[in-house]
Design an enzyme around this catalytic site. Structure first.
Site, PDB file in Angstrom:
ATOM      1  N   GLU A  84      60.024  30.353  54.627  1.00 10.23           N
ATOM      2  CA  GLU A  84      61.498  30.281  54.616  1.00 10.23           C
ATOM      3  C   GLU A  84      61.926  29.000  53.894  1.00 10.23           C
ATOM      4  OE1 GLU A  84      62.434  29.885  58.806  1.00 10.23           O
ATOM      5  OE2 GLU A  84      61.048  28.188  58.989  1.00 10.23           O
ATOM      6  N   SER A  88      58.449  23.305  58.623  1.00  7.90           N
ATOM      7  CA  SER A  88      59.884  23.560  58.842  1.00  7.90           C
ATOM      8  C   SER A  88      60.696  22.306  58.521  1.00  7.90           C
ATOM      9  CB  SER A  88      60.110  23.959  60.303  1.00  7.90           C
ATOM     10  OG  SER A  88      59.722  22.867  61.159  1.00  7.90           O
ATOM     11  N   CYS A  94      39.081   1.839  83.265  1.00 12.75           N
ATOM     12  CA  CYS A  94      40.259   1.561  84.131  1.00 12.75           C
ATOM     13  C   CYS A  94      40.820   2.824  84.767  1.00 12.75           C
ATOM     14  CB  CYS A  94      41.339   0.865  83.301  1.00 12.75           C
ATOM     15  SG  CYS A  94      42.215   2.013  82.219  1.00 12.75           S
ATOM     16  N   CYS A 130      44.227   1.090  78.652  1.00 14.74           N
ATOM     17  CA  CYS A 130      43.538  -0.111  78.124  1.00 14.74           C
ATOM     18  C   CYS A 130      43.114   0.053  76.663  1.00 14.74           C
ATOM     19  CB  CYS A 130      42.311  -0.433  79.000  1.00 14.74           C
ATOM     20  SG  CYS A 130      40.993   0.778  78.831  1.00 14.74           S
ATOM     21  N   GLN A 154      51.028  16.937  58.672  1.00 13.81           N
ATOM     22  CA  GLN A 154      51.515  16.797  60.052  1.00 13.81           C
ATOM     23  C   GLN A 154      50.508  17.433  61.018  1.00 13.81           C
ATOM     24  OE1 GLN A 154      56.085  17.682  60.170  1.00 13.81           O
ATOM     25  NE2 GLN A 154      55.200  18.809  58.440  1.00 13.81           N
ATOM     26  N   ASN A 155      49.468  18.069  60.443  1.00 11.08           N
ATOM     27  CA  ASN A 155      48.560  18.857  61.270  1.00 11.08           C
ATOM     28  C   ASN A 155      47.486  17.993  61.927  1.00 11.08           C
ATOM     29  OD1 ASN A 155      50.079  20.986  60.372  1.00 11.08           O
ATOM     30  ND2 ASN A 155      48.619  21.584  58.788  1.00 11.08           N
ATOM     31  N   ILE A 156      47.005  18.453  63.068  1.00 13.97           N
ATOM     32  CA  ILE A 156      46.005  17.691  63.839  1.00 13.97           C
ATOM     33  C   ILE A 156      44.670  18.424  63.836  1.00 13.97           C
ATOM     34  CG2 ILE A 156      47.717  16.593  65.327  1.00 13.97           C
ATOM     35  CD1 ILE A 156      47.264  18.768  67.410  1.00 13.97           C
ATOM     36  N   ASP A 193      51.460  28.255  64.428  1.00 14.38           N
ATOM     37  CA  ASP A 193      52.308  27.091  64.121  1.00 14.38           C
ATOM     38  C   ASP A 193      53.162  26.819  65.357  1.00 14.38           C
ATOM     39  OD1 ASP A 193      54.769  28.850  62.006  1.00 14.38           O
ATOM     40  OD2 ASP A 193      54.427  28.857  64.164  1.00 14.38           O
ATOM     41  N   CYS A 225      41.802   5.512  75.766  1.00 15.23           N
ATOM     42  CA  CYS A 225      42.553   5.409  77.024  1.00 15.23           C
ATOM     43  C   CYS A 225      43.977   4.955  76.710  1.00 15.23           C
ATOM     44  CB  CYS A 225      41.865   4.357  77.929  1.00 15.23           C
ATOM     45  SG  CYS A 225      42.854   3.946  79.373  1.00 15.23           S
TER      46      CYS A 225
HETATM   47  N1  APR Z   1      52.808  30.729  54.798  1.00 12.82           N
HETATM   48  C1  APR Z   1      53.921  30.014  54.529  1.00 12.82           C
HETATM   49  N2  APR Z   1      54.706  29.463  55.489  1.00 12.82           N
HETATM   50  C2  APR Z   1      54.331  29.662  56.773  1.00 12.82           C
HETATM   51  C3  APR Z   1      53.181  30.406  57.139  1.00 12.82           C
HETATM   52  C4  APR Z   1      52.405  30.951  56.080  1.00 12.82           C
HETATM   53  N3  APR Z   1      51.288  31.656  56.324  1.00 12.82           N
HETATM   54  N4  APR Z   1      53.100  30.415  58.507  1.00 12.82           N
HETATM   55  C5  APR Z   1      54.158  29.704  58.968  1.00 12.82           C
HETATM   56  N5  APR Z   1      54.903  29.258  57.935  1.00 12.82           N
HETATM   57  C6  APR Z   1      56.087  28.401  57.961  1.00 12.82           C
HETATM   58  C7  APR Z   1      57.082  28.731  59.039  1.00 12.82           C
HETATM   59  O1  APR Z   1      58.032  29.679  58.543  1.00 12.82           O
HETATM   60  C8  APR Z   1      57.733  27.370  59.298  1.00 12.82           C
HETATM   61  O2  APR Z   1      58.784  27.132  58.370  1.00 12.82           O
HETATM   62  O3  APR Z   1      55.610  27.101  58.272  1.00 12.82           O
HETATM   63  C9  APR Z   1      56.606  26.391  59.005  1.00 12.82           C
HETATM   64  C10 APR Z   1      55.960  25.846  60.266  1.00 12.82           C
HETATM   65  O4  APR Z   1      56.922  25.047  60.916  1.00 12.82           O
HETATM   66  P1  APR Z   1      56.575  24.433  62.350  1.00 12.82           P
HETATM   67  O5  APR Z   1      55.989  25.480  63.221  1.00 12.82           O
HETATM   68  O6  APR Z   1      57.796  23.686  62.816  1.00 12.82           O
HETATM   69  O7  APR Z   1      55.397  23.377  62.055  1.00 12.82           O
HETATM   70  P2  APR Z   1      55.550  21.924  61.455  1.00 12.82           P
HETATM   71  O8  APR Z   1      56.643  21.871  60.434  1.00 12.82           O
HETATM   72  O9  APR Z   1      54.202  21.493  61.032  1.00 12.82           O
HETATM   73  O10 APR Z   1      55.986  21.075  62.777  1.00 12.82           O
HETATM   74  C11 APR Z   1      56.125  19.689  62.605  1.00 12.82           C
HETATM   75  O11 APR Z   1      56.431  19.418  64.978  1.00 12.82           O
HETATM   76  O12 APR Z   1      55.782  19.797  67.132  1.00 12.82           O
HETATM   77  C12 APR Z   1      55.729  18.925  66.117  1.00 12.82           C
HETATM   78  O13 APR Z   1      54.061  17.332  65.794  1.00 12.82           O
HETATM   79  C13 APR Z   1      54.297  18.712  65.695  1.00 12.82           C
HETATM   80  O14 APR Z   1      53.420  18.291  63.503  1.00 12.82           O
HETATM   81  C14 APR Z   1      54.272  19.153  64.248  1.00 12.82           C
HETATM   82  C15 APR Z   1      55.724  18.970  63.843  1.00 12.82           C
END
Ligand code: APR
Length: 278
Positions: A236, A211, A173, A149, A118-120, A46, A146
């Site tokens: 959390e 988060s 381009c 363009c 939010q995942n890619i 993450d 691109c």
């Molecule tokens: N089970 C439950 N929770 C988990 C686990 C798991 N196995 N692994 C990680 N987490 C929790 C972490 O404790 C944290 O609270 O998932 C959350 C991940 O938070 P981030 O790393 O901030 O990811 P995300 O919330 O998707 O970020 C949002 O930030 O950088 C940008 O565009 C990017 O889409 C991303 C955005």
């Protein structure tokens, strides 16, 4: 509880009560919000978990600050760090988790109103969630173009460049080619604002592995009506979860929490079968 609302009393606000609410048939429109935490069990780091998160492992890329790797202005003058990361994150070598499979199961049962991710990593699609039920709020690696363009770049060429680790350039381009991932400084896909009303209509909101630090995505949970319970499956406590009487906090690994809910629903065998066959 009114005829169609969740149970009223405090001690009932638990995963057991949420399972009862779903089994009662009154939770017909379930909105799911996911972040990188749902894919860590698939082997994709993450962003913000201390030590294991991507943002604390980018030192080798010599970035001015971690999020620069996804900043459009930074990308324009130094695209290399993003492409080093793209090589590690590019879809194809990761499998969906049981939590992704649970979302596909909700869709199969006609209970998924909409999934906002939010995942890619496209793991929701890989798990079988219908694409008309997915809003990829931060885009995905599925397409690329691109940045000058806007001409779309062929997928097979992109995969070749990414796996070789070099920076693809537009044939027309010579501009930089970038996957349709929402970088900081770019607008979210139109689908996000067009579809965000689904959260207002939700009977139940499940929030998995995020988060809730990046807006406007992080504003979705507060769009849920007061009467719609919000369940957080996360390591959390985050955002405003826990502030409403009907919030349920299932803290810990999301796969454990999701398996617990599937068990309470009597869906364990269906879930494991679906997951085994994605
Ligand atoms: N089970 C439950 N929770 C988990 C686990 C798991 N196995 N692994 C990680 N987490 C929790 C972490 O404790 C944290 O609270 O998932 C959350 C991940 O938070 P981030 O790393 O901030 O990811 P995300 O919330 O998707 O970020 C949002 O930030 O950088 C940008 O565009 C990017 O889409 C991303 C955005």
């Amino acid at each position: 509880a009114d005829a169609h609302g969740p149970p009223e009393t405090l001690q009932e606000r638990s995963l057991e009560a949420v399972a009862e609410y779903i089994k009662s048939g009154d939770a017909r429109r379930i909105v799911v919000l996911t972040g990188a935490g749902i894919s860590t069990a698939a082997g994709i780091p993450d962003f913000r978990s201390p030590k294991t998160g991507l943002y604390s492992n980018l030192a080798r890329l010599k970035l001015p600050y971690a999020e620069a790797v996804f900043d459009i202005a930074y990308f324009r003058n130094r695209p290399e760090p993003f492409y080093v990361l793209a090589q590690e994150l590019y879809p194809g070598k990761f499998q969906p988790t049981v939590s992704h499979a649970f979302i596909a199961l909700l869709a199969q049962k006609g209970l998924l109103q909409m999934l906002f991710t939010q995942n890619i990593d496209c793991l929701e699609r890989a798990a079988g969630v219908p694409s008309d039920k997915i809003v990829e709020a931060h885009g995905s690696f599925a397409t690329q173009r691109c940045i000058e363009c806007k001409v779309e770049f062929p997928d097979d060429h992109m995969r070749k460049h990414v796996l070789r680790g070099d920076v693809p350039r537009c044939k027309e381009c010579k501009g930089l080619v970038k996957p349709d991932i929402t970088f900081f400084g770019e607008a979210l896909p139109r689908a996000f604002s067009e579809k965000s009303h689904n959260t207002v209509m939700a009977d139940l909101v499940l929030i998995i592995g995020t988060s809730l630090t990046v807006y406007p995505f992080a504003s979705l949970p507060d769009m849920a009506r007061q009467k719609a319970p919000r369940v957080l499956f996360n390591m959390e406590k985050v955002g405003s979860l826990g502030s409403r009487v009907d919030d349920v906090l299932e803290l810990g690994s999301c796969d454990n929490g999701i398996r617990k809910l599937a068990g309470l629903l009597g869906w364990t065998d269906e879930l494991e079968d679906l997951w085994r066959n994605v």
